[in-house]
Motif scaffolding. Structure first.
Motif, PDB file in Angstrom:
ATOM      1  N   ASP A   1      -0.669   8.856  -1.035  1.00 49.40           N
ATOM      2  CA  ASP A   1      -0.528   9.816  -2.123  1.00 49.40           C
ATOM      3  C   ASP A   1       0.704  10.668  -1.791  1.00 49.40           C
ATOM      4  OD1 ASP A   1      -1.893  12.684  -0.967  1.00 49.40           O
ATOM      5  OD2 ASP A   1      -2.348  10.818   0.093  1.00 49.40           O
TER       6      ASP A   1
ATOM      7  N   ALA B   1       0.859  -1.185   0.000  1.00 48.69           N
ATOM      8  CA  ALA B   1       0.000   0.000   0.000  1.00 48.69           C
ATOM      9  C   ALA B   1       0.891   1.230   0.000  1.00 48.69           C
ATOM     10  CB  ALA B   1      -0.915   0.008   1.222  1.00 48.69           C
TER      11      ALA B   1
ATOM     12  N   ASN C   1      -3.688   4.028   0.180  1.00 53.63           N
ATOM     13  CA  ASN C   1      -4.335   3.256  -0.890  1.00 53.63           C
ATOM     14  C   ASN C   1      -3.639   1.925  -1.080  1.00 53.63           C
ATOM     15  OD1 ASN C   1      -6.246   5.249  -2.056  1.00 53.63           O
ATOM     16  ND2 ASN C   1      -4.370   6.392  -2.427  1.00 53.63           N
TER      17      ASN C   1
ATOM     18  N   THR D   1      -2.889  -1.820   3.507  1.00 51.36           N
ATOM     19  CA  THR D   1      -3.530  -0.511   3.597  1.00 51.36           C
ATOM     20  C   THR D   1      -3.894  -0.189   5.045  1.00 51.36           C
ATOM     21  OG1 THR D   1      -4.423  -0.876   1.380  1.00 51.36           O
ATOM     22  CG2 THR D   1      -5.387   0.914   2.662  1.00 51.36           C
TER      23      THR D   1
END
Length: 139
Positions: free
Chosen positions: A20, A17, A27, A126
């Protein structure tokens, strides 16, 4: 800013994971076969700016390391040789698989998709990353 990458290391498969670039959202990225993991990481870190890596730390209920640590420790040593300037942090990963399966169930996926172990590994990574991010926001 650079991304934070999380690893849910497993003997057969490893969930990955990332955040950003602003480190706001965790994510799921993918699941890779563990014997392909280092190749994947070399490629990914070569393309994306990664600030640090978070690795799930398997523990028993009494807080002692689980049997899986004997597989994770050699990976960490190898990782540090390949990426000496990339900090590693560990996050307790107890219950992440259970939480991942629950999240997949609550997402309304079909039974066949819920049984996809690779998806569980990616969602677990995640959750590990989200746990790390939340712990840093408290301070």
């Amino acid at each position: 800013m650079a991304r934070i990458l999380a690893i849910d290391y497993g003997r057969k498969r490893t969930g990955i994971a990332v955040t950003d670039p602003l480190q706001l959202i965790a994510n799921g990225l993918t699941t890779v076969r563990t014997h392909d993991l280092m190749k994947f990481l070399l490629d990914y870190v070569g393309r994306e700016e990664v600030e640090r890596v978070v690795i799930g730390l398997p523990k028993q209920m009494d807080n002692t390391p689980s049997e899986s640590m004997k597989y994770i420790e050699p990976f960490v040593v190898h990782f540090k040789k390949k990426f000496p300037d990339l900090p590693i942090e560990f996050v307790d990963e107890r219950f992440t698989s259970v939480l991942a399966q629950r999240a997949i169930l609550e997402a309304g996926l079909k039974k066949k998709d819920r049984q996809n172990k690779a998806l569980v590994d990616e969602v677990s990574a995640t959750i590990i990353l989200q746990t790390f991010m939340e712990s840093k926001r408290l301070f």
